[in-house]
Design an enzyme around this catalytic site. Structure first.
Site, PDB file in Angstrom:
ATOM      1  N   VAL A 158     -10.971   2.895  -3.812  1.00 17.87           N
ATOM      2  CA  VAL A 158     -10.640   2.389  -5.156  1.00 17.87           C
ATOM      3  C   VAL A 158     -11.672   1.330  -5.552  1.00 17.87           C
ATOM      4  O   VAL A 158     -11.812   0.307  -4.875  1.00 17.87           O
ATOM      5  CB  VAL A 158      -9.214   1.789  -5.183  1.00 17.87           C
ATOM      6  CG1 VAL A 158      -8.875   1.278  -6.585  1.00 17.87           C
ATOM      7  CG2 VAL A 158      -8.186   2.829  -4.729  1.00 17.87           C
ATOM      8  N   ASP A 187       0.853  -1.183   0.000  1.00 16.27           N
ATOM      9  CA  ASP A 187       0.000   0.000   0.000  1.00 16.27           C
ATOM     10  C   ASP A 187       0.897   1.243   0.000  1.00 16.27           C
ATOM     11  O   ASP A 187       1.880   1.325   0.742  1.00 16.27           O
ATOM     12  CB  ASP A 187      -0.913  -0.006   1.236  1.00 16.27           C
ATOM     13  CG  ASP A 187      -2.043   1.001   1.098  1.00 16.27           C
ATOM     14  OD1 ASP A 187      -3.210   0.574   0.992  1.00 16.27           O
ATOM     15  OD2 ASP A 187      -1.761   2.221   1.090  1.00 16.27           O
ATOM     16  N   HIS A 231     -10.283  -5.255  -3.302  1.00 12.91           N
ATOM     17  CA  HIS A 231      -8.931  -5.472  -2.774  1.00 12.91           C
ATOM     18  C   HIS A 231      -9.008  -5.874  -1.314  1.00 12.91           C
ATOM     19  O   HIS A 231      -9.826  -5.374  -0.562  1.00 12.91           O
ATOM     20  CB  HIS A 231      -8.062  -4.223  -2.921  1.00 12.91           C
ATOM     21  CG  HIS A 231      -8.693  -2.954  -2.435  1.00 12.91           C
ATOM     22  ND1 HIS A 231      -9.631  -2.278  -3.182  1.00 12.91           N
ATOM     23  CD2 HIS A 231      -8.544  -2.251  -1.294  1.00 12.91           C
ATOM     24  CE1 HIS A 231     -10.017  -1.196  -2.527  1.00 12.91           C
ATOM     25  NE2 HIS A 231      -9.386  -1.160  -1.354  1.00 12.91           N
TER      26      HIS A 231
HETATM   27  P1  AMP Z   1      -9.748   1.511   0.208  1.00 12.99           P
HETATM   28  O1  AMP Z   1      -9.998   2.713   1.045  1.00 12.99           O
HETATM   29  O2  AMP Z   1     -10.121   0.230   0.897  1.00 12.99           O
HETATM   30  O3  AMP Z   1     -10.342   1.645  -1.171  1.00 12.99           O
HETATM   31  O4  AMP Z   1      -8.178   1.421   0.050  1.00 12.99           O
HETATM   32  C1  AMP Z   1      -7.473   1.877  -1.057  1.00 12.99           C
HETATM   33  C2  AMP Z   1      -6.011   1.793  -0.694  1.00 12.99           C
HETATM   34  O5  AMP Z   1      -5.255   1.900  -1.878  1.00 12.99           O
HETATM   35  C3  AMP Z   1      -5.520   2.904   0.248  1.00 12.99           C
HETATM   36  O6  AMP Z   1      -4.999   2.314   1.435  1.00 12.99           O
HETATM   37  C4  AMP Z   1      -4.437   3.615  -0.576  1.00 12.99           C
HETATM   38  O7  AMP Z   1      -3.347   4.030   0.207  1.00 12.99           O
HETATM   39  C5  AMP Z   1      -4.061   2.552  -1.589  1.00 12.99           C
HETATM   40  N1  AMP Z   1      -3.522   3.037  -2.860  1.00 12.99           N
HETATM   41  C6  AMP Z   1      -4.050   3.974  -3.679  1.00 12.99           C
HETATM   42  N2  AMP Z   1      -3.288   4.121  -4.787  1.00 12.99           N
HETATM   43  C7  AMP Z   1      -2.258   3.236  -4.667  1.00 12.99           C
HETATM   44  C8  AMP Z   1      -1.135   2.898  -5.479  1.00 12.99           C
HETATM   45  N3  AMP Z   1      -0.891   3.511  -6.657  1.00 12.99           N
HETATM   46  N4  AMP Z   1      -0.280   1.951  -5.038  1.00 12.99           N
HETATM   47  C9  AMP Z   1      -0.491   1.333  -3.850  1.00 12.99           C
HETATM   48  N5  AMP Z   1      -1.538   1.594  -3.043  1.00 12.99           N
HETATM   49  C10 AMP Z   1      -2.405   2.541  -3.439  1.00 12.99           C
END
Ligand code: AMP
Length: 118
Positions: free
Chosen positions: A100, A33, A104
């Site tokens: 996102v 992350d 995940h």
């Molecule tokens: P969620 O709130 O469950 O949708 O989590 C999305 C996660 O994706 C967050 O913890 C972000 O820090 C992570 N994230 C967003 N963009 C990226 C990226 N390019 N690479 C790695 N992690 C990411």
């Protein structure tokens, strides 16, 4: 919710955004992350186009679902998390704050985790 192929994880799967890949197989991809909330914070995503956990479970094939969950276990093994434990989180939908729109699993580990769930 309609799947939007412009989301950041779809771009990672297509190799359009560089990321720190820890594990990859036919069904899934795991990477660190970018904004870790625990000493170890890894995201595991299936390669299929599913918006969230509910979408995956409702529309994924048995192979896709099993492949994805097995990949989570492979990452747990690879990082040797079995001994001290870990937490899996699936933010799903608006109230969870899911950012996102590609399903995940968060793997959180590496120290005592807080008990706050909400
Ligand atoms: P969620 O709130 O469950 O949708 O989590 C999305 C996660 O994706 C967050 O913890 C972000 O820090 C992570 N994230 C967003 N963009 C990226 C990226 N390019 N690479 C790695 N992690 C990411």
């Amino acid at each position: 919710m309609e799947y939007n192929a412009n989301n950041v994880f779809a771009k990672i799967i297509r190799g359009e955004i560089p990321t720190d890949i820890l594990y990859e197989d036919t069904y899934a991809l795991a990477f660190k992350d970018i904004n870790p909330k625990a000493p170890i914070h890894v995201l595991v995503i299936p390669k299929g186009m599913f918006t969230d956990y509910s979408d995956l479970m409702a529309h994924g094939s048995t192979e896709e679902i099993m492949g994805f969950f097995r990949a989570i276990t492979k990452v747990v093994d690879k990082l040797n998390l079995e001994k001290n434990g870990y937490r899996l989180v699936f933010n799903t939908g608006t109230d969870s704050g899911q950012e996102v729109p590609h399903v995940h699993a968060h793997i959180l580990a590496g120290g005592k985790l807080g008990i706050q769930l909400g």
